[in-house]
Design a protein around this motif. Structure first.
Motif, PDB file in Angstrom:
ATOM      1  N   ASN A  52    -129.877   2.611 -53.914  1.00  0.00           N
ATOM      2  CA  ASN A  52    -130.019   4.066 -53.816  1.00  0.00           C
ATOM      3  C   ASN A  52    -129.328   4.719 -54.995  1.00  0.00           C
ATOM      4  O   ASN A  52    -128.113   4.794 -55.087  1.00  0.00           O
ATOM      5  N   ARG A  53    -130.162   5.194 -55.897  1.00  0.00           N
ATOM      6  CA  ARG A  53    -129.597   5.716 -57.143  1.00  0.00           C
ATOM      7  C   ARG A  53    -128.875   7.035 -56.967  1.00  0.00           C
ATOM      8  O   ARG A  53    -128.013   7.388 -57.760  1.00  0.00           O
ATOM      9  N   LEU A  54    -129.222   7.751 -55.912  1.00  0.00           N
ATOM     10  CA  LEU A  54    -128.524   9.009 -55.689  1.00  0.00           C
ATOM     11  C   LEU A  54    -127.086   8.724 -55.269  1.00  0.00           C
ATOM     12  O   LEU A  54    -126.150   9.390 -55.706  1.00  0.00           O
ATOM     13  N   ALA A  55    -126.916   7.735 -54.421  1.00  0.00           N
ATOM     14  CA  ALA A  55    -125.570   7.364 -53.994  1.00  0.00           C
ATOM     15  C   ALA A  55    -124.765   6.887 -55.196  1.00  0.00           C
ATOM     16  O   ALA A  55    -123.613   7.271 -55.391  1.00  0.00           O
ATOM     17  N   ALA A  82    -125.258   7.654 -58.198  1.00  0.00           N
ATOM     18  CA  ALA A  82    -125.016   8.806 -59.061  1.00  0.00           C
ATOM     19  C   ALA A  82    -123.806   9.595 -58.567  1.00  0.00           C
ATOM     20  O   ALA A  82    -122.920   9.963 -59.334  1.00  0.00           O
ATOM     21  N   LEU A  94    -125.636  16.198 -57.048  1.00  0.00           N
ATOM     22  CA  LEU A  94    -125.802  14.782 -56.723  1.00  0.00           C
ATOM     23  C   LEU A  94    -125.380  14.529 -55.280  1.00  0.00           C
ATOM     24  O   LEU A  94    -126.036  13.789 -54.546  1.00  0.00           O
ATOM     25  N   ALA A 110    -127.991  15.875 -53.169  1.00  0.00           N
ATOM     26  CA  ALA A 110    -129.163  14.995 -53.218  1.00  0.00           C
ATOM     27  C   ALA A 110    -128.973  13.800 -52.296  1.00  0.00           C
ATOM     28  O   ALA A 110    -129.859  13.451 -51.522  1.00  0.00           O
ATOM     29  N   LEU A 111    -127.813  13.210 -52.371  1.00  0.00           N
ATOM     30  CA  LEU A 111    -127.545  12.051 -51.515  1.00  0.00           C
ATOM     31  C   LEU A 111    -127.641  12.450 -50.051  1.00  0.00           C
ATOM     32  O   LEU A 111    -128.274  11.774 -49.238  1.00  0.00           O
ATOM     33  N   ASP A 155    -137.527   5.041 -56.884  1.00  0.00           N
ATOM     34  CA  ASP A 155    -136.122   4.645 -56.805  1.00  0.00           C
ATOM     35  C   ASP A 155    -135.218   5.835 -57.102  1.00  0.00           C
ATOM     36  O   ASP A 155    -134.154   5.992 -56.514  1.00  0.00           O
ATOM     37  N   ALA A 156    -135.658   6.656 -58.040  1.00  0.00           N
ATOM     38  CA  ALA A 156    -134.857   7.822 -58.408  1.00  0.00           C
ATOM     39  C   ALA A 156    -135.019   8.937 -57.369  1.00  0.00           C
ATOM     40  O   ALA A 156    -134.461  10.006 -57.515  1.00  0.00           O
ATOM     41  N   GLN A 157    -135.805   8.662 -56.369  1.00  0.00           N
ATOM     42  CA  GLN A 157    -136.039   9.610 -55.277  1.00  0.00           C
ATOM     43  C   GLN A 157    -136.538  10.991 -55.712  1.00  0.00           C
ATOM     44  O   GLN A 157    -135.993  12.014 -55.285  1.00  0.00           O
TER      45      GLN A 157
END
Lengths: 342, 342
Positions: free
Chosen positions: A51-54, A56, B53, B56-57, B116-118
């Motif tokens: 999870n790229r948001l996490a 990030a 961020l 977003a998460l 993946d980048a949501q």
DNA sequence: TTGTACGCGTTATCAG
DNA sequence: CTGATAACGCGTACAA
């Protein structure tokens, strides 16, 4: 739609802890090869995706790079973007595009927004009349790389990738001189803008170096439009001693001039030579192809991207890069008396 | 560089809890006007910025939209991007650009990456030969909006914004007929690609509706290049009964044809008319301006963006939109016998 | 109207 | 080599 699998899921499946999973996935050296393999396998099996948001949030790095420019649908800019994207995407960065419409206020807003979105870097060609640099210094204050391309400002800590506009102009003018032209006019756009200033300087220097008097009457400022080119050419030809060549800082200006000149029966290149600037696609599509200066836009984009990547590698060390690309003169029919056109 | 201020900081400053701050900032109705004002003030004072961020998460929404297309530096695409950006940026979305280089594999990778980048949505013009739709269905499976533009595929749950290519071609052909042309040839590109198929169909239908025989010999497939246009024109003129007009599915093809025809002494538009497609900038820069079909690319981008926004509003309800934009025929010199060119 | 507590998914620190 | 726990910053049920 099934929930996304997390490192907890795969930890549970293996009766280990999420921390271990994380380490295994990140190839941490102090983890047994066995568990590493095990983790990788079940990750695969459970179709795990990081999870790229996490990530990030945790790292403060979004893996996004902001690209800020006046208008996307201009040949130079769209090519630069292409270069940036091609360089950055394979490295795992996404490219966010924003247009300023050449408005300083919008530019400032956009940068605020990009900073809010926590981009990892900003690559920018500044709006035409941006003078205030507060919003740009903001970027560096946050310790994120700032790279200018084409239109830059001098800001400590920033980098830049530009074309050697001076040289491009110099070579174009030199070329005209070599064609036998002696009264060379220049279309500029706005000499208060860096790149146009440099093109003017290059033009002037070439004249001087060749012992040709510089004549202020031969310099006309105009917008980059066909109509403006026509009008400017008309003005020039109305002079007591009209020129026999034009080096235009814009291709559209050059085109307008050519159209006007041919309209009044002047033969190009026999009677009059013209060179433009930018290597817009249309310059090679005309029957009378137009000589121009190529700005290597894709390379410019790639180079800017590389400078960014370099900055990311070298951590805290803020390197100031000043990359200057070489222009390449494209000699075509509009200035080819010696028949060696492309 | 001072740490960024969070809702905790402003909570501490006011002796309240972070939750209250969060609510106040989000304008939650069940919060006292007094504290709301207080929070807003100190937020301002401490220069608070929401961490997107974290948001977003928490929310799973990145506020990013992916735009996927073959190549950025093509006129149509860069204009579409411009439209998308102008519509989406004011609404708080950032636009991520990715190029497929017309490769299906790369397209699939990019989409994986964007998922993946949501990203909150994907707007795409598919690669030329993409047939496999698995990667596209992935998107919808994750319940995120998928909007095609220009080049689309029929996928249930997706939306699309396209040009009425059939009509554009029909009108172009009809126009040629009205100019008195009776033997109208057609340059296609690849009829297995939807848009080119439609342009061909429009061309053919216009012939039929006007009682003109369709002649397969008059249809030539070629790449969108000047050289190809020249060759194709040469082929046509070598026929026993050569045509007296060309409707080309590409502007470059039209240009090549024009150059060849004039080269062999054929007068345009008196002896021969030509209409292209796309309204590339150069078509109006030539001395012999080229008639063509405008695709309204900026509007196309804006419309695609609007469809996306609409989908975001209406939550779970997946609406399938099929927007078809009207082409507009630009009549210029290359096909104007009646002197009503622009 | 506000506070408490938790979860979003990861990584990093500190133990062990 | 691995586990437990905290932290990144925010929003939101649930309580009060």
């Amino acid at each position: 739609m099934s929930k996304k699998t997390t490192i907890y899921d795969i930890a549970k499946a293996l009766n280990i802890t999420a921390a271990t999973v994380s380490r295994a996935l990140n190839n941490n050296p102090r983890i047994s090869e066995d568990t590493k393999k095990l983790v990788l396998e079940t990750a695969e099996k459970l179709n795990y995706k990081q999870n790229r948001l996490a990530l990030a949030l945790k790292s403060g790095k979004s893996k996004n790079v902001g690209v800020v420019l006046p208008l996307i649908n201009r040949n130079l800019f769209s090519n630069v973007i292409r270069g940036i994207e091609e360089e950055l995407n394979p490295m795992g960065y996404n490219v966010i595009i924003c247009q300023t419409h050449d408005e300083e206020k919008k530019e400032a807003d956009i940068i605020q927004n990009l900073l809010d979105a926590q981009v990892d870097g900003i690559i920018i060609s500044i709006a035409r009349y941006t003078k205030n640099t507060k919003h740009l210094e903001q970027i560096l204050k946050k310790n994120i790389p700032l790279i200018f391309f084409d239109r830059k400002l001098e800001i400590k800590g920033s980098s830049s990738v530009t074309l050697d506009d001076f040289r491009g102009a110099y070579e174009a003018t030199q070329h005209l001189i070599e064609q036998g032209c002696t009264r060379i006019a220049h279309f500029t756009v706005d000499r208060s803008v860096d790149i146009y200033k440099k093109r003017f300087d290059g033009y002037k220097q070439a004249l001087i170096n060749n012992g040709i008097d510089f004549n202020e009457d031969y310099v006309i400022a105009l917008e980059s439009k066909i109509e403006s080119g026509k009008e400017a050419a008309k003005k020039l030809m109305a002079l007591k001693n009209p020129p026999d060549a034009i080096f235009s800082a814009s291709d559209l200006g050059a085109l307008g001039a050519i159209q006007y000149l041919r309209g009044i029966g002047i033969r190009i290149p026999q009677d009059f030579c013209v060179v433009g600037f930018s290597n817009e696609p249309f310059t090679q599509f005309m029957e009378l192809t137009i000589s121009t200066v190529d700005q290597a836009p894709i390379l410019m984009g790639k180079t800017a991207a590389k400078v960014f990547l370099e900055q990311m590698k070298s951590e805290k060390v803020t390197i100031e890069r000043r990359m200057v690309l070489s222009p390449s003169l494209k000699i075509r029919k509009s200035s080819s008396r010696t028949n060696h056109a492309e």
